[in-house]
Every structure is written in C-alpha cells, then in structure tokens.
Design a protein around this motif. Structure first.
Motif, mmCIF file in Angstrom:
data_model
loop_
_atom_site.group_PDB
_atom_site.id
_atom_site.type_symbol
_atom_site.label_atom_id
_atom_site.label_comp_id
_atom_site.label_asym_id
_atom_site.label_seq_id
_atom_site.Cartn_x
_atom_site.Cartn_y
_atom_site.Cartn_z
ATOM 1 N N ALA A 197 -7.950 -19.900 -0.024
ATOM 2 C CA ALA A 197 -8.777 -19.253 -1.045
ATOM 3 C C ALA A 197 -7.922 -18.906 -2.258
ATOM 4 O O ALA A 197 -6.678 -18.950 -2.219
ATOM 5 C CB ALA A 197 -9.428 -18.000 -0.480
ATOM 6 N N ARG A 198 -8.599 -18.603 -3.373
ATOM 7 C CA ARG A 198 -7.916 -18.133 -4.578
ATOM 8 C C ARG A 198 -8.603 -16.878 -5.069
ATOM 9 O O ARG A 198 -9.772 -16.616 -4.741
ATOM 10 C CB ARG A 198 -7.915 -19.226 -5.660
ATOM 11 C CG ARG A 198 -7.128 -20.461 -5.237
ATOM 12 C CD ARG A 198 -7.215 -21.596 -6.226
ATOM 13 N NE ARG A 198 -6.448 -21.369 -7.442
ATOM 14 C CZ ARG A 198 -5.128 -21.521 -7.540
ATOM 15 N NH1 ARG A 198 -4.420 -21.873 -6.470
ATOM 16 N NH2 ARG A 198 -4.504 -21.327 -8.684
ATOM 17 N N LEU A 199 -7.881 -16.071 -5.834
ATOM 18 C CA LEU A 199 -8.400 -14.802 -6.323
ATOM 19 C C LEU A 199 -8.879 -14.967 -7.755
ATOM 20 O O LEU A 199 -8.093 -15.312 -8.648
ATOM 21 C CB LEU A 199 -7.332 -13.714 -6.248
ATOM 22 C CG LEU A 199 -7.775 -12.307 -6.655
ATOM 23 C CD1 LEU A 199 -8.812 -11.761 -5.675
ATOM 24 C CD2 LEU A 199 -6.570 -11.365 -6.746
ATOM 25 N N LEU A 200 -10.185 -14.746 -7.975
ATOM 26 C CA LEU A 200 -10.749 -14.778 -9.321
ATOM 27 C C LEU A 200 -10.570 -13.415 -9.957
ATOM 28 O O LEU A 200 -11.003 -12.392 -9.400
ATOM 29 C CB LEU A 200 -12.236 -15.129 -9.263
ATOM 30 C CG LEU A 200 -13.014 -14.987 -10.578
ATOM 31 C CD1 LEU A 200 -12.535 -15.996 -11.616
ATOM 32 C CD2 LEU A 200 -14.514 -15.131 -10.341
ATOM 33 N N LEU A 201 -9.939 -13.387 -11.117
ATOM 34 C CA LEU A 201 -9.754 -12.168 -11.903
ATOM 35 C C LEU A 201 -10.482 -12.368 -13.221
ATOM 36 O O LEU A 201 -10.150 -13.271 -13.995
ATOM 37 C CB LEU A 201 -8.268 -11.908 -12.163
ATOM 38 C CG LEU A 201 -7.361 -11.869 -10.929
ATOM 39 C CD1 LEU A 201 -5.900 -11.798 -11.341
ATOM 40 C CD2 LEU A 201 -7.714 -10.689 -10.048
ATOM 41 N N PHE A 202 -11.474 -11.535 -13.481
ATOM 42 C CA PHE A 202 -12.276 -11.688 -14.711
ATOM 43 C C PHE A 202 -12.720 -10.298 -15.134
ATOM 44 O O PHE A 202 -13.669 -9.738 -14.576
ATOM 45 C CB PHE A 202 -13.477 -12.591 -14.440
ATOM 46 C CG PHE A 202 -14.101 -13.177 -15.689
ATOM 47 C CD1 PHE A 202 -13.483 -13.113 -16.927
ATOM 48 C CD2 PHE A 202 -15.327 -13.829 -15.617
ATOM 49 C CE1 PHE A 202 -14.052 -13.668 -18.060
ATOM 50 C CE2 PHE A 202 -15.918 -14.388 -16.746
ATOM 51 C CZ PHE A 202 -15.272 -14.312 -17.960
ATOM 52 N N GLY A 203 -12.017 -9.747 -16.136
ATOM 53 C CA GLY A 203 -12.306 -8.372 -16.505
ATOM 54 C C GLY A 203 -12.037 -7.460 -15.315
ATOM 55 O O GLY A 203 -10.979 -7.519 -14.686
ATOM 56 N N ALA A 204 -13.024 -6.646 -14.977
ATOM 57 C CA ALA A 204 -12.879 -5.741 -13.839
ATOM 58 C C ALA A 204 -13.150 -6.432 -12.506
ATOM 59 O O ALA A 204 -12.972 -5.832 -11.440
ATOM 60 C CB ALA A 204 -13.834 -4.558 -13.999
ATOM 61 N N MET A 205 -13.569 -7.676 -12.533
ATOM 62 C CA MET A 205 -13.947 -8.373 -11.312
ATOM 63 C C MET A 205 -12.724 -8.878 -10.558
ATOM 64 O O MET A 205 -11.810 -9.457 -11.146
ATOM 65 C CB MET A 205 -14.871 -9.550 -11.642
ATOM 66 C CG MET A 205 -15.416 -10.252 -10.418
ATOM 67 S SD MET A 205 -16.529 -11.602 -10.860
ATOM 68 C CE MET A 205 -17.231 -11.973 -9.268
ATOM 69 N N ARG A 206 -12.728 -8.651 -9.253
ATOM 70 C CA ARG A 206 -11.740 -9.206 -8.344
ATOM 71 C C ARG A 206 -12.511 -9.845 -7.198
ATOM 72 O O ARG A 206 -13.179 -9.152 -6.437
ATOM 73 C CB ARG A 206 -10.811 -8.112 -7.796
ATOM 74 C CG ARG A 206 -10.050 -7.338 -8.857
ATOM 75 C CD ARG A 206 -8.996 -8.224 -9.532
ATOM 76 N NE ARG A 206 -8.187 -7.480 -10.486
ATOM 77 C CZ ARG A 206 -8.515 -7.291 -11.753
ATOM 78 N NH1 ARG A 206 -9.652 -7.799 -12.230
ATOM 79 N NH2 ARG A 206 -7.738 -6.619 -12.571
ATOM 80 N N PHE A 207 -12.438 -11.166 -7.072
ATOM 81 C CA PHE A 207 -13.271 -11.867 -6.101
ATOM 82 C C PHE A 207 -12.459 -12.913 -5.381
ATOM 83 O O PHE A 207 -11.834 -13.773 -6.014
ATOM 84 C CB PHE A 207 -14.460 -12.522 -6.816
ATOM 85 C CG PHE A 207 -15.373 -13.304 -5.923
ATOM 86 C CD1 PHE A 207 -16.280 -12.664 -5.088
ATOM 87 C CD2 PHE A 207 -15.334 -14.698 -5.905
ATOM 88 C CE1 PHE A 207 -17.118 -13.395 -4.245
ATOM 89 C CE2 PHE A 207 -16.174 -15.428 -5.078
ATOM 90 C CZ PHE A 207 -17.069 -14.770 -4.246
ATOM 91 N N ARG A 208 -12.474 -12.866 -4.052
ATOM 92 C CA ARG A 208 -11.801 -13.875 -3.253
ATOM 93 C C ARG A 208 -12.711 -15.094 -3.153
ATOM 94 O O ARG A 208 -13.777 -15.051 -2.540
ATOM 95 C CB ARG A 208 -11.478 -13.336 -1.852
ATOM 96 C CG ARG A 208 -10.808 -14.353 -0.939
ATOM 97 C CD ARG A 208 -10.604 -13.789 0.461
ATOM 98 N NE ARG A 208 -10.103 -14.818 1.372
ATOM 99 C CZ ARG A 208 -10.858 -15.697 2.017
ATOM 100 N NH1 ARG A 208 -12.182 -15.683 1.852
ATOM 101 N NH2 ARG A 208 -10.312 -16.585 2.825
ATOM 102 N N ALA A 209 -12.297 -16.165 -3.776
ATOM 103 C CA ALA A 209 -13.094 -17.393 -3.828
ATOM 104 C C ALA A 209 -12.544 -18.370 -2.803
ATOM 105 O O ALA A 209 -11.454 -18.920 -2.968
ATOM 106 C CB ALA A 209 -13.043 -18.006 -5.223
ATOM 107 N N ARG A 210 -13.320 -18.600 -1.727
ATOM 108 C CA ARG A 210 -12.816 -19.528 -0.721
ATOM 109 C C ARG A 210 -12.872 -20.955 -1.238
ATOM 110 O O ARG A 210 -13.536 -21.265 -2.229
ATOM 111 C CB ARG A 210 -13.566 -19.361 0.596
ATOM 112 C CG ARG A 210 -15.037 -19.518 0.579
ATOM 113 C CD ARG A 210 -15.579 -18.923 1.893
ATOM 114 N NE ARG A 210 -16.986 -19.208 2.106
ATOM 115 C CZ ARG A 210 -17.437 -20.311 2.706
ATOM 116 N NH1 ARG A 210 -16.586 -21.230 3.123
ATOM 117 N NH2 ARG A 210 -18.726 -20.496 2.888
#
Length: 337
Positions: free
Chosen positions: A33-46
């Motif tokens: 997986a990779r970590l999406l960083l977008f503004g305040a968003m932190r999302f583990r994207a498999r």
C-alpha cells in the motif's frame, strides 16, 4: 457477467516538481500500500487503487468482469486555483487512461476537471475523449453550488455533444445542521438527492436530453423525493394521469419521474428493500452495479443482493452487465475469458 460502474483509482505517484497543493503518495515500509497525503487527509491506499494486475486479481475473486474506474472523490478539489486544478486533473487523467489501456476489455476510465471554471472544464473534455477516457466524474456540488446551476450548463452540454458519460459522486458540503460524523453517511445521501434534483429544477435535464449521467449511491434520498415532485406536477397520486387544474407545478413538459428515468443510478444502497423500490420506481434499465471499491469492500460475491431479488432474467442481466455499456455509449463486449 458483472460490470461494476462505481469503482475508484488513485495514481501511484505525483510529479516531483508538482505544486505544494498537489497530493503526495508515499511508500509504506513493508507494505504494498501507499499513503495518500492531501491537505489534512491521510489515507492508506492499498495496491488495488493503482496496480492494474492487482485489480484484475481482486475482480476475479469477487466475480467482477468489468470496472468503470473514476478518481477517488477527495481528488475532486474544486477549491484549488483553476490552473493547479487543471494540472492535477491532467495528471490523474493520464494515469487513468494508461491504467485502462492495459486491459480495455476489463476497464473503462472516467476523468476529472476543475469544474469551478465551467469553460475550462468543458474545453478539457475533447482531449480526455481523445486519450481514451469514456467520460468524466464530477462532485455533487461545486464549492457549495448545485451542479444543476445554470453556470454549469455549458459543461454538461459539451459532455452531451461529445457523447461522454458523466458520473456524479456525492461529496459532503459544509453544513452545521448535522455533526461532522454524519458527513460520510447522511450528508452524502442528502448531497446525492440535491444533485439529481438540481439537474431537473435547474433546467439541465431539459436542455441536455441526450446526456448520459449517473449518480453514486442511487442519488441518496432522491428516489423518495421525486414522487412528491411528481404529485405537485400532476396533482395525482401513484403516477396517475395529471389533472392540471389540481396541480401546483404542472408546466406541460416532461414530468419529474420522466426526467428521473433519463438518469442512471448505481446500486450501492446496501439493502434489498431499497433495490426493489428503485427497480419498481425507476426501472431495471436505469440501475448499474456499484461498489465504491476499493475505498469500500465489495459485497461478496459482487451483486449478491441483486441476485436475491427474483428479478426476471432479462432485467437482472441489464443491471449486472448491459446497462453499464449503454451508460458509456458502447456496445457490451463479450465477457472476458
């Protein structure tokens, strides 16, 4: 055969010299997986978000033969400056077209545009179509403005002219009437209903009769809203013949339900009773399978609840397969081997 018309992707990476307002995707140690960083968003994207081979494997495991891939909705950041939003859209669109080109028998792609500027957004559609994209995803509101507002009509008219499908994904807008915890649940349902209703009340549905447009999660509460609009238009219950002298809003044109039956709706409503109602009200020819995969887990196997409804075989085949390709404006291909 089953086509999932509501599935998402994320680019694996973004340019090193991208503006600071762009997202970032960072590696995660010991994880695919990779970590999406977008503004305040932190999302583990498999990895299924950005790896075509993994997608095909997961499709096979769930009984899915075809996916319509659209950008993960948080990428639809209409608050970005238009130039930056256009650059982001072009990067995402290029990735989408490239991923879909790896297996056109299994994938169709929808792009994105900076819809805060409808003219810029409309001008981008031809290039998107030329790259192989089948349509475009838009949010249910643009900085709080309903998509049925007349300022967005030129964009939808151009999509209609080019024969490009439009997918409206419900996106929360600022509200102080419900808690923040309701943004992904109740507010999304309200947003879907408002978006679909605005396409009728704002006149876009009348002015773009050939527009192929679908709404995520069956446009939220729209299915229960439109019969009331029908009553005000007709002055009668149960879609009986209109009695204009008893109607409050009869205009002599198509009825609210006639407009509603021009739209498509995905089946991600999570309940067999809701699906039965939608089939009865809107028609089996208006529904598409939708899952929100991989942002949400698919029902296993995909389409399980639809198959429990006891629908006529032809209606079930339409929902599971044929309607997606009618929505895309394509002939349904043979099922991949």
């Amino acid at each position: 055969m089953l086509a999932d018309a509501h599935a998402h992707l994320l680019p694996r990476d973004y340019p090193a010299d991208a503006p600071d307002c762009f997202p970032r995707m960072e590696a995660i140690d010991g994880d695919t997986a990779r970590l999406l960083l977008f503004g305040a968003m932190r999302f583990r994207a498999r990895d299924a978000f950005f790896d075509a081979e993994r997608r095909v494997e997961e499709m096979a495991a769930s009984g899915v033969d075809f996916e319509v891939l659209s950008p993960m909705p948080p990428l639809l950041r209409y608050d970005l400056p238009v130039a930056d939003g256009l650059s982001l859209a072009r990067h995402v669109n290029e990735f989408t077209a490239t991923l879909c080109a790896t297996d056109p028998a299994r994938f169709a792609g929808l792009g994105m545009v900076p819809l805060r500027d409808p003219d810029v957004a409309a001008a981008e559609l031809a290039a998107m179509r030329e790259s192989g994209l089948a349509g475009v995803e838009v949010a249910s509101n643009v900085l709080g403005a309903s998509i049925g507002d007349e300022r967005f009509l030129p964009f939808f008219a151009e999509a209609e002219r080019l024969g490009m499908a439009v997918f409206v994904h419900a996106m929360p807008s600022a509200t102080d009437r419900l808690p923040a915890s309701a943004m992904g649940t109740y507010v999304v349902g309200l947003e879907g209903a408002m978006a679909a209703a605005s396409m009728i009340t704002g006149g876009t549905a009348a002015k773009c009769p050939g527009l192929r447009i679908s709404f995520s999660h069956a446009a939220g509460g729209f299915g229960l809203m439109v019969p009331r609009a029908q009553y005000f238009w007709a002055g009668t219950w149960n879609e009986e013949a209109p009695v204009p002298e008893r109607a409050i809003a009869h205009d002599g044109g198509p009825s609210p339900l006639e407009y509603a039956r021009r739209f498509y709706y995905d089946s991600a409503v999570f309940d067999a009773r809701a699906l039965r109602y939608l089939v009865d009200l809107l028609g089996a020819d208006r529904l598409l399978v939708g899952s929100d995969f991989p942002a949400m887990p698919r029902e296993e196997p995909a389409g399980r609840t639809l198959r429990t409804l006891g629908l006529p075989e032809e209606d079930l085949a339409d929902i599971l397969w044929h309607n997606t390709f009618r929505y895309l404006g394509r002939e349904a291909p043979p099922c991949p081997a």
